[in-house]
Design an enzyme around this catalytic site. Structure first.
Site, PDB file in Angstrom:
ATOM      1  N   GLN A 211       0.641  -1.488   0.265  1.00 21.59           N
ATOM      2  CA  GLN A 211       0.782  -0.351   0.509  1.00 21.59           C
ATOM      3  C   GLN A 211       0.850   1.530  -0.358  1.00 21.59           C
ATOM      4  O   GLN A 211      -0.026   1.774   0.114  1.00 21.59           O
ATOM      5  CB  GLN A 211      -0.865  -0.075   1.199  1.00 21.59           C
ATOM      6  CG  GLN A 211      -2.296  -1.364   1.637  1.00 21.59           C
ATOM      7  CD  GLN A 211      -2.885  -1.143   2.791  1.00 21.59           C
ATOM      8  OE1 GLN A 211      -2.633  -2.468   3.278  1.00 21.59           O
ATOM      9  NE2 GLN A 211      -3.309  -0.053   3.021  1.00 21.59           N
ATOM     10  N   ARG A 324      -5.913   7.945  17.227  1.00 21.50           N
ATOM     11  CA  ARG A 324      -7.513   7.453  15.913  1.00 21.50           C
ATOM     12  C   ARG A 324      -7.882   7.549  17.173  1.00 21.50           C
ATOM     13  O   ARG A 324      -9.339   7.793  17.067  1.00 21.50           O
ATOM     14  CB  ARG A 324      -6.984   7.281  15.017  1.00 21.50           C
ATOM     15  CG  ARG A 324      -8.764   7.215  14.221  1.00 21.50           C
ATOM     16  CD  ARG A 324      -8.281   6.411  12.577  1.00 21.50           C
ATOM     17  NE  ARG A 324      -7.851   7.881  11.939  1.00 21.50           N
ATOM     18  CZ  ARG A 324      -7.995   8.444  10.904  1.00 21.50           C
ATOM     19  NH1 ARG A 324      -9.380   8.154  10.978  1.00 21.50           N
ATOM     20  NH2 ARG A 324      -7.599   9.564  10.031  1.00 21.50           N
ATOM     21  N   ARG A 356      -7.752  -1.417   9.109  1.00 18.92           N
ATOM     22  CA  ARG A 356      -9.422  -0.597   8.013  1.00 18.92           C
ATOM     23  C   ARG A 356      -9.742  -0.249   9.734  1.00 18.92           C
ATOM     24  O   ARG A 356     -10.461  -0.907  10.468  1.00 18.92           O
ATOM     25  CB  ARG A 356     -10.151  -1.525   7.361  1.00 18.92           C
ATOM     26  CG  ARG A 356     -11.492  -0.686   6.532  1.00 18.92           C
ATOM     27  CD  ARG A 356     -11.876  -2.267   5.730  1.00 18.92           C
ATOM     28  NE  ARG A 356     -13.067  -1.833   5.243  1.00 18.92           N
ATOM     29  CZ  ARG A 356     -14.175  -1.987   3.900  1.00 18.92           C
ATOM     30  NH1 ARG A 356     -13.862  -2.940   3.677  1.00 18.92           N
ATOM     31  NH2 ARG A 356     -13.989  -1.478   2.720  1.00 18.92           N
ATOM     32  N   PHE A 358      -8.500   1.563  11.240  1.00 18.86           N
ATOM     33  CA  PHE A 358      -6.815   2.333  11.859  1.00 18.86           C
ATOM     34  C   PHE A 358      -6.904   2.940  13.563  1.00 18.86           C
ATOM     35  O   PHE A 358      -7.092   3.463  13.571  1.00 18.86           O
ATOM     36  CB  PHE A 358      -6.576   3.310  11.488  1.00 18.86           C
ATOM     37  CG  PHE A 358      -5.000   4.193  11.216  1.00 18.86           C
ATOM     38  CD1 PHE A 358      -4.315   3.138  11.050  1.00 18.86           C
ATOM     39  CD2 PHE A 358      -4.376   4.300  11.847  1.00 18.86           C
ATOM     40  CE1 PHE A 358      -2.579   3.710  11.051  1.00 18.86           C
ATOM     41  CE2 PHE A 358      -3.243   5.150  12.134  1.00 18.86           C
ATOM     42  CZ  PHE A 358      -2.114   4.580  11.444  1.00 18.86           C
ATOM     43  N   ALA A 525      -6.478   5.472   5.711  1.00 20.01           N
ATOM     44  CA  ALA A 525      -7.330   6.686   5.813  1.00 20.01           C
ATOM     45  C   ALA A 525      -8.452   6.879   5.354  1.00 20.01           C
ATOM     46  O   ALA A 525      -8.743   8.019   5.388  1.00 20.01           O
ATOM     47  CB  ALA A 525      -5.982   7.820   6.302  1.00 20.01           C
ATOM     48  N   GLU A 729     -13.488   3.111   5.106  1.00 21.94           N
ATOM     49  CA  GLU A 729     -13.423   2.722   6.618  1.00 21.94           C
ATOM     50  C   GLU A 729     -14.554   3.109   7.192  1.00 21.94           C
ATOM     51  O   GLU A 729     -14.976   2.099   7.978  1.00 21.94           O
ATOM     52  CB  GLU A 729     -11.939   3.153   7.101  1.00 21.94           C
ATOM     53  CG  GLU A 729     -10.450   3.232   6.734  1.00 21.94           C
ATOM     54  CD  GLU A 729      -9.432   4.190   7.437  1.00 21.94           C
ATOM     55  OE1 GLU A 729      -8.720   3.112   7.916  1.00 21.94           O
ATOM     56  OE2 GLU A 729      -9.002   4.887   7.025  1.00 21.94           O
TER      57      GLU A 729
END
Length: 784
Positions: A211, A324, A356, A358, A525, A729
């Protein structure tokens, strides 16, 4: 059942965006023609690599005897950390991730050496023959141990708003609780794989399933001790990533490149599935707790949330992941007086990594835990309590980290879903069913999602693109995002076709390559389309402006301006003048007009000060809500998700079919995290749920028989690409409604008086254990 609604959107002149188009690789994928790294034609001098790993979770390395490895059939080379010419640490942000174990081992399954042989079979067989002498040391295997030892990979972080202590002391009612939240294996269809092709002198070309190609490029250069411009990383598509290939694809690419340069040959390294599961990080398991004060109506007056991530042995991305989780522990609810603490606990496990959401899911579920606890105390339906505590206007719109919640859609979105799903009628039916059914109990829950969109590391919120227009009117667009099945390339192609008013099949989105667009951010993200779509659009605008100016010059009418040129339906028009797009491109080429351009975009408005715990870390929020109905067998703990209704906010959808697919897939993946996917380590730190026979992801039979998905019809108020919103996400967390519905069914055994402390994942075993303890009176109501 899927419901695909037509959205009343305007400002879509070319029709290439806002409509459902097939995934650009769909035919190739279903026919087996789509090439992944392991499908590529192999170079004539290709050799194969395998990795030897640590049998201990923690210990000092006394000796690694590789004699039998070297003499094993087909072996060409064997390397350890001592054979690395450049950097040994390949950590993405903070130090702590050696390419091979160095001096000591940090987790069971850590890479210790690599073997190169003439076949994959020979390489893997040889890797098993090492004699490794390790003196074991005491391993830290839990969050509680790490906290007792003050053993953290990064310092703690805190957010505050209002005066929690005073407000909590004055609250009419209080509740407290703890939640164990399990991790999650990425279980991508395509495992970790890289192929490095040795080039002239110190140059190397690497094909990898990653990624983050730019980070792979950087780390390979550092490991080899060369400049970045000598390394090219090519990434056409992944067979799934979900965050597991954001940082942790780099190690295997570095090893392949190192072996390729040492042996002047091409090298492929593909991890077998079990080793892939053991040697790569998971979603972080969390151990979280809360205290909440509220009034008799259920309105929250004070909250303190303690968030503890199991980070594994190194930081990896844990600083941002736990941040997060902290940012999302409010979900869609206003917490007036709140303290949030986040701890990054070090354990002797594989370094846990992006997944997914995060960290968002592990924080968001705490908000739903509090809502359920409050509802049981005050004797109200959880939906009533949830709606009461939603963010509102004026003074009730400030997050714990000081960001104002603008353009809040949750109130209207929930009202619509509440009506379309017949929530209250079904609630009454379920309540009556539970009174008469002695064995099977049903549960119902409606939970919201408010998810912030942007990298919380500000510098990552940038993207580039490279556009080529050819003389037959066809185009190539290259951008920094990576395609992992989510449809990013499809949407980028739509954007380019829309800008020029041409057919979608005339736009080719090429493989992500570090020699075309440099210094790219990871595709993560949920920002892939937001960032790269804007960058691609900006590249188009530059070329369009050149073509428009050229066309206006050709018409040579002072009354007409290049600003009035329109690109539509494969033609270019200025007032009463019109020309075929292809003809204009050919004329522009003869007229020496540049038909290539780069584009760049950086997200506006975002900022965050970690020293104060305040700022605007997100460009906007994506919203959604889901209603889940479950049936639980109280004798076995087994359950079935019978119906799901979802209403989700994607702004002005670029491609409704792909967006709905993302919502459905994200929901099912989230449902797996909260129900069947149970990671297990033994008391020596060995992962024992290390294959698809011992680790259960949802199958097609777990999909709800009734599965309604609608898109909320409203443009993004912020200036995102065509006013769309991210969709990668946020849908994952819609699955909270399944977990809450299971709890709702169990709570019916107490006439909804007790909120059962059910862990996540709520496996049938965990559900049965919870029911048994509840029936035996082992759970007291912790609400005071």
């Amino acid at each position: 059942m899927r419901k695909l609604i037509e959205q009343p959107f305007t400002s879509n002149p070319q029709g290439k965006v806002g409509k459902s188009h097939p995934h650009e690789s769909a035919i190739r994928q279903v026919s087996g023609q789509a090439r992944y790294v392991d499908d590529m034609p192999e170079p004539g001098n290709l050799q194969y690599a395998a990795v030897g790993t640590s049998p201990e979770a923690s210990g000092v390395i006394n000796n690694i005897d590789l004699t039998e490895v070297w003499t094993s059939p087909g072996v060409i080379d064997v390397i350890t950390v001592d054979d690395v010419p450049g950097h040994v640490d390949i950590a993405p942000v903070f130090d702590g991730d050696p390419i091979f174990a160095q001096g000591r081992v940090l987790f069971n399954g850590q890479a210790m050496f690599a073997v190169l042989a003439d076949s994959t079979h020979h390489a893997r067989q040889a890797a098993l023959k090492a004699k490794i002498d390790i003196t074991p040391t005491t391993a830290c295997l839990s969050v509680s141990e790490a906290k007792q030892q003050d053993n953290f990979v990064r310092p703690p972080h805190f957010m505050h708003q209002g005066d929690f202590a005073s407000a909590f002391a004055q609250s009419e009612c209080t509740a407290q609780g703890h939640l164990s939240i399990g991790g999650q294996e990425h279980m991508y269809l395509e495992g970790q794989v890289s192929m490095a092709i040795n080039d002239e002198e110190d140059r190397v070309l690497v094909y990898t399933s990653s990624q983050h190609p730019s980070e792979v490029q950087k780390l390979i250069a550092e490991v080899l001790g060369c400049k970045l411009n000598k390394v090219v990383v090519d990434m056409r598509r992944m067979g799934g990533g979900f965050g597991g290939k954001e940082t942790q694809a780099a190690q295997w690419a570095c090893i392949a490149a190192l072996l390729a340069k040492r042996n002047q040959c091409a090298v492929k390294l593909r991890l077998p599935r079990m080793q892939d599961m053991i040697a790569t990080g998971k979603r972080h398991p969390f151990e979280n707790s809360y205290q909440v004060g509220f009034n008799q109506d259920g309105l929250i007056t004070a909250a303190a949330i303690d968030i503890n991530g199991n980070c594994g042995h190194s930081p990896d991305l844990s600083d941002a992941i736990v941040d997060r989780a902290m940012f999302h522990c409010d979900n869609g609810y206003y917490l007036e007086n709140v303290n949030v603490a986040g701890h990054r606990c070090r354990t002797n496990q594989v370094s846990h990594t992006a997944y997914r959401g995060f960290g968002g899911p592990q924080g968001m579920i705490m908000a739903e835990v509090m809502m359920d606890a409050i509802a049981r105390k005050v004797g109200k339906d959880p939906l009533t309590v949830r709606k009461l505590n939603l963010y509102g206007e004026n003074e009730r719109n400030l997050t714990p980290y000081g960001m104002t919640v603008e353009h809040n859609l949750l109130g209207d979105l929930i009202d619509r879903l509440e009506t379309s799903s017949d929530y209250w009628a079904r609630r009454e039916t379920i309540t009556q069913f539970n009174k008469t059914s002695p064995i099977v109990k049903k549960g119902l829950a409606l939970t919201p999602v408010k998810f912030g969109i942007s990298f919380t590391a500000k510098h990552l919120n940038q993207a580039g693109a490279l556009l080529h227009v050819y003389t037959d009117g066809s185009m190539q667009i290259n951008h920094g995002g990576t395609e992992m099945g989510q449809g990013l390339h499809t949407k980028i192609g739509q954007i380019v076709a829309n800008e020029f008013g041409i057919s979608l099949h005339d736009v080719e989105v090429t493989a992500t390559r570090t020699d075309k667009v440099p210094n790219t951010s990871p595709t993560a993200a949920s920002s892939g389309t937001d960032l790269n779509g804007k960058a691609a659009q900006n590249a188009c605008i530059i070329v369009k402006q050149r073509l428009a100016e050229f066309y206006a010059e050709q018409i040579d009418d002072n009354a007409l301006s290049a600003d009035d040129v329109v690109f539509s339906d494969n033609r270019v028009t200025l007032a009463e003048h019109s020309i075929d797009f292809v003809q204009l491109v050919q004329d522009a080429y003869i007229g020496r007009v540049s038909l290539s351009s780069t584009g760049f975009y950086k997200t506006p408005k975002i900022h965050y000060d970690r020293s104060t715990g305040n700022g605007r870390p997100f460009f906007y929020f994506a919203y959604g809500a889901s209603v889940s109905e479950v049936a639980v067998d109280t004798l076995t703990g087994e359950y079935k998700v019978e119906r799901v209704d979802i209403l989700h906010d994607v702004g002005r959808s670029l491609n409704p079919a792909i967006d709905i697919g993302q919502i459905e897939g994200g929901f099912i993946q989230g449902m797996g995290w909260l129900t069947t996917e149970d990671l297990k380590w033994d008391n020596k730190g060995r992962l024992i749920s290390n294959n698809p026979a011992t680790y259960k992801i949802p199958a097609i039979g777990d999909t709800p028989e009734v599965f309604n998905v609608d898109l909320y019809p409203r443009d993004n108020d912020e200036d995102s690409i065509y006013h769309s919103k991210a969709v990668g996400e946020p849908p994952f967390m819609l699955a909270n409604s399944v977990w809450c519905a299971i709890k709702d069914a169990i709570s019916s055994l107490t006439d909804y008086k007790v909120d059962p402390p059910l862990p996540a994942p709520a496996t049938p075993e965990a559900v049965l254990k919870c029911i048994t303890a509840l029936e035996n009176g082992l759970f007291s109501d912790k609400v005071s």
